[in-house]
Structure formats: C-alpha cells, structure tokens
Design an enzyme around this catalytic site. Structure first.
Site, short mmCIF file in Angstrom:
data_model
loop_
_atom_site.label_atom_id
_atom_site.label_comp_id
_atom_site.label_asym_id
_atom_site.label_seq_id
_atom_site.Cartn_x
_atom_site.Cartn_y
_atom_site.Cartn_z
N CYS A 66 -3.17 16.61 16.88
CA CYS A 66 -2.08 16.40 15.91
C CYS A 66 -1.31 17.71 15.71
O CYS A 66 -0.08 17.73 15.63
CB CYS A 66 -2.61 15.96 14.55
SG CYS A 66 -3.91 14.71 14.55
N CYS A 213 -12.98 -3.46 -6.45
CA CYS A 213 -12.66 -4.21 -7.67
C CYS A 213 -12.77 -5.72 -7.42
O CYS A 213 -13.31 -6.44 -8.24
CB CYS A 213 -11.28 -3.83 -8.21
SG CYS A 213 -11.36 -2.43 -9.37
C1 HEC Z 1 -12.56 -6.42 -15.23
C2 HEC Z 1 -11.66 -5.31 -15.15
C3 HEC Z 1 -11.04 -4.99 -13.81
C4 HEC Z 1 -10.26 -5.81 -13.04
C5 HEC Z 1 -9.85 -7.24 -13.30
C6 HEC Z 1 -9.83 -5.00 -11.92
N1 HEC Z 1 -10.33 -3.74 -12.00
FE1 HEC Z 1 -9.77 -2.14 -10.90
N2 HEC Z 1 -11.04 -0.96 -11.95
C7 HEC Z 1 -11.85 -1.38 -12.96
C8 HEC Z 1 -12.67 -0.27 -13.42
C9 HEC Z 1 -13.71 -0.31 -14.53
C10 HEC Z 1 -12.30 0.84 -12.63
C11 HEC Z 1 -12.84 2.27 -12.74
C12 HEC Z 1 -12.14 2.96 -13.90
C13 HEC Z 1 -10.66 3.00 -13.68
O1 HEC Z 1 -10.19 3.80 -12.86
O2 HEC Z 1 -9.94 2.16 -14.29
C14 HEC Z 1 -11.25 0.38 -11.75
C15 HEC Z 1 -10.56 1.19 -10.85
C16 HEC Z 1 -9.51 0.79 -10.05
C17 HEC Z 1 -8.73 1.67 -9.24
C18 HEC Z 1 -8.89 3.17 -9.08
C19 HEC Z 1 -7.85 3.94 -9.89
C20 HEC Z 1 -7.84 5.41 -9.58
O3 HEC Z 1 -7.20 6.16 -10.34
O4 HEC Z 1 -8.41 5.83 -8.57
C21 HEC Z 1 -7.81 0.88 -8.59
C22 HEC Z 1 -6.76 1.35 -7.59
C23 HEC Z 1 -8.03 -0.48 -9.01
N3 HEC Z 1 -9.07 -0.51 -9.91
C24 HEC Z 1 -7.33 -1.57 -8.55
C25 HEC Z 1 -7.59 -2.89 -8.93
C26 HEC Z 1 -6.95 -4.04 -8.35
C27 HEC Z 1 -5.91 -4.00 -7.25
C28 HEC Z 1 -7.44 -5.13 -8.99
C29 HEC Z 1 -7.16 -6.59 -8.71
C30 HEC Z 1 -7.53 -7.06 -7.39
C31 HEC Z 1 -8.38 -4.66 -9.99
N4 HEC Z 1 -8.46 -3.30 -9.89
C32 HEC Z 1 -9.02 -5.47 -10.90
C33 HEC Z 1 -11.86 -2.62 -13.55
C34 HEC Z 1 -11.10 -3.71 -13.14
C1 HEC Z 2 2.89 14.37 20.79
C2 HEC Z 2 3.30 14.68 19.46
C3 HEC Z 2 2.53 14.08 18.29
C4 HEC Z 2 1.16 14.05 18.09
C5 HEC Z 2 0.08 14.57 19.00
C6 HEC Z 2 0.97 13.44 16.79
N1 HEC Z 2 2.16 13.10 16.24
FE1 HEC Z 2 2.48 12.44 14.38
N2 HEC Z 2 4.47 12.25 14.75
C7 HEC Z 2 5.09 12.68 15.90
C8 HEC Z 2 6.51 12.37 15.81
C9 HEC Z 2 7.55 12.68 16.88
C10 HEC Z 2 6.71 11.77 14.56
C11 HEC Z 2 8.03 11.26 13.95
C12 HEC Z 2 8.56 10.10 14.69
C13 HEC Z 2 7.78 8.87 14.39
O1 HEC Z 2 7.66 8.51 13.20
O2 HEC Z 2 7.23 8.27 15.33
C14 HEC Z 2 5.40 11.70 13.92
C15 HEC Z 2 5.18 11.22 12.65
C16 HEC Z 2 4.01 11.42 11.94
C17 HEC Z 2 3.86 11.18 10.52
C18 HEC Z 2 4.93 10.68 9.59
C19 HEC Z 2 5.76 11.84 9.10
C20 HEC Z 2 6.95 11.44 8.27
O3 HEC Z 2 7.72 12.35 7.96
O4 HEC Z 2 7.11 10.26 7.92
C21 HEC Z 2 2.57 11.52 10.20
C22 HEC Z 2 1.94 11.46 8.83
C23 HEC Z 2 1.93 11.94 11.42
N3 HEC Z 2 2.82 11.88 12.44
C24 HEC Z 2 0.61 12.34 11.51
C25 HEC Z 2 -0.05 12.60 12.71
C26 HEC Z 2 -1.47 12.81 12.85
C27 HEC Z 2 -2.46 12.82 11.68
C28 HEC Z 2 -1.72 12.99 14.17
C29 HEC Z 2 -3.06 13.15 14.85
C30 HEC Z 2 -4.04 12.08 14.59
C31 HEC Z 2 -0.44 12.97 14.86
N4 HEC Z 2 0.54 12.69 13.95
C32 HEC Z 2 -0.26 13.21 16.20
C33 HEC Z 2 4.50 13.30 16.97
C34 HEC Z 2 3.14 13.48 17.13
#
Ligand code: HEC
Ligand code: HEC
Length: 252
Positions: A66, A213
C-alpha cells in the site's frame, strides 16, 4: 401525568436529537476509560492500528505494498476524504465503505490476494487508515444517489429486531445516557470505529458491532459487508456528521 404533559416532556427529551445534536460515545465514558483512549501508548486498540501498519508495508501479489502508492505512513492519503466514507461509486452504482475501498485496492491495485471483508486483516487495515483521520469531523454526503441508502439505513435503524422486539433507535436515540445491564447507553455512534471493546477485549468495526447488538436482541445478524450493513453504515456515519473521528475509540 396527563397525555399532553407526557408528550411535552418526551419532546423536551428528544429535542436535542431532533436538532441534530450528535454526541460521541466518548461523552459517556468514565474518566478512566477516556484517559485510556487518549493514551497514545496505553490504548489497547492501537494494537490493531499497529497490525494494520505492518500490513500497509506488506507487498501484494504484484509486489507493491500500500505504501508504494499511498506514501510512508499513508501520508498521501487525505484525512478529509477518509472522513467522508461511505462514498458513492458511479462505476459500481453503490456506496463504498472505507473497508470496501481498501479491499478494492488489494484486488485491483495489488493483484490480490483478496481481502475477506470480515477478516482481522481488513479490520486492522481499516483501523490504520481511519486513524490517519483522527480528529477530523465525519462528513458523509448523503445527497444524490446516496439519499436512498441513507433512507434504507434509517429504516433499518428504526426497525424492531428479534425476540426482544426493540429498534436500535429506541435504545440509542431515546435512552442514551441511561443505565442498561451495567453499561451506560450511548447514541450508538460510529465515529470511534473500529473500536476496542472493554467488555470483550476485542476490536469491532461498525458491521461487527451491529451484529453484536442484533445478537443481544436475539435477532439473526446480517453478513459482515452485506448491503444491509452498508446501508446501516451510510445512515449511522451520516447521523454522526460533525463528530470527530476517534479511531480506535475505547467503548464498553
Ligand atoms: C436494548 C438496547 C439496545 C438496542 C435495541 C440496540 N443496542 Fe446498540 N448498544 C447497546 C448497548 C448497551 C451498547 C454499549 C453501550 C453503548 O455504546 O451504547 C450498544 C452499543 C452500540 C454501538 C457502539 C457505539 C460506539 O460508540 O462504539 C453501536 C454502533 C450500536 N450499539 C448499534 C446498534 C444498532 C445498529 C442497533 C439496531 C440493530 C442497536 N445498536 C440496538 C444497546 C442496544
Ligand atoms: C498501485 C497503487 C496502489 C496500491 C498498491 C494501493 N492503492 Fe489504494 N489507491 C490507489 C489509487 C490510484 C487510488 C485512487 C483511485 C481509486 O479510488 O481507485 C486509491 C485509493 C485508496 C483509498 C481511498 C482514498 C480516497 O481519497 O478516497 C484508500 C483508503 C486506499 N486506496 C487504501 C489502500 C490500502 C490500505 C492499500 C493496501 C492494502 C492500497 N490502497 C493499495 C492506488 C493504490
């Protein structure tokens, strides 16, 4: 309480959310957990960033790492652009998440081997790349063709799931700040993704965290990288527009 008064109180409670006030999960952390997140050496999530960094220098099938294209430490990647993911691909006619973009680069620019969406390597590379945008406000554009995906994700977020029959927004919009099973409910924002979870000692990206979740609601999770999770991610990232990226955040 009479019905109108109850409605009024409810409106007061949800008003900040309706006004679009997104709050990072960081706001609900204990001082100790915040300190851990802010510690550039002690944050346990940095292990995933380090793994991603090592992979960033590993050559693909065509011999190119990369770093050959994106510079030492990814210095040629633009943090502002990283904060805009998921972005719409006109060519593929679908939203592309940051992890999917990395997968595409592996396949198209490095000649493989293909990076499985759910693999630890993909999560680690996502952690490394997103860490480059630390402190940059999330800025997902949901205009044009993205609007339909935002709407689909919003609908998923408002769907009742599993035997528990509760929607994401019921916990994460209405009850943020309240205690739930020994944890403080947050808005369920994604600005810290991938996050290090204190509860499990594991790193989780947005799709993994939604699966966790859903499982806790006794619902069948979707596949990591599925169109449903991508719509979820479009909606959830945009819902957190303006929040600063905290990768790798510490969460419960
Ligand atoms: C019954 C309550 C409940 C429901 C319904 C629920 N969650 Fe959660 N979720 C939690 C708890 C508890 C945590 C851990 C504490 C927090 O970050 O809110 C959590 C954490 C998360 C986080 C992490 C937030 C962070 O800052 O990293 C995400 C993203 C998330 N939930 C998405 C979802 C999604 C999408 C759904 C529906 C599919 C869902 N949750 C439904 C209780 C719930
Ligand atoms: C041979 C060259 C090449 C290699 C190796 C390569 N990339 Fe890229 N990458 C590109 C080019 C060119 C773009 C922009 C054009 C496109 O989106 O395809 C891009 C786009 C991206 C973007 C989006 C950037 C934006 O501004 O939206 C990310 C993130 C990224 N590469 C991550 C990676 C990672 C992680 C790796 C290794 C696992 C990797 N690339 C390997 C050429 C490369």
């Amino acid at each position: 309480m009479n019905r109108y008064l109850a409605f009024f109180v409810l409106m007061l409670l949800v008003a900040p959310l309706m006004a679009g006030q997104a709050r990072s999960g960081y706001a609900y952390l204990t001082p100790e957990a915040r300190e851990l997140q802010d510690d550039d050496f002690g944050n346990p999530g940095l292990a995933s960033v380090d793994e991603g960094q090592a992979l960033f220098y590993q050559p693909g099938a065509n011999g190119k790492p990369c770093a050959a294209c994106h510079g030492d430490q990814g210095e040629k990647l633009d943090p502002e652009r990283i904060a805009r993911y998921p972005v719409y691909s006109e060519r593929l006619r679908k939203p592309i998440t940051l992890r999917e973009k990395i997968r595409q680069c592996r396949s198209d620019k490095q000649g493989g081997p293909a990076l499985d969406y759910a693999s630890p390597d993909a999560v680690a590379l996502e952690s490394f790349v997103r860490r480059l945008a630390l402190g940059v406000p999330v800025a997902v554009d949901v205009s044009g063709p993205m609007a339909a995906h935002y709407a689909a994700g919003k609908q998923l977020f408002h769907t009742r799931w599993g035997q528990v029959d509760i929607a994401c927004h019921q916990c994460h919009d209405y009850h943020a700040g309240k205690h739930f099973r020994g944890q403080i409910l947050t808005q369920g924002q994604t600005n810290g993704m991938p996050v290090y979870r204190l509860a499990t000692g594991e790193i989780a990206g947005t799709h993994e965290r939604i699966s966790q979740c859903l499982t806790s609601l006794r619902a069948e999770p979707f596949a990591i990288g599925s169109p449903e999770y991508i719509d979820f991610e479009v909606y959830m990232n945009a819902r957190g527009n303006g929040l600063k990226i905290e990768t790798p955040a510490i969460r419960y």
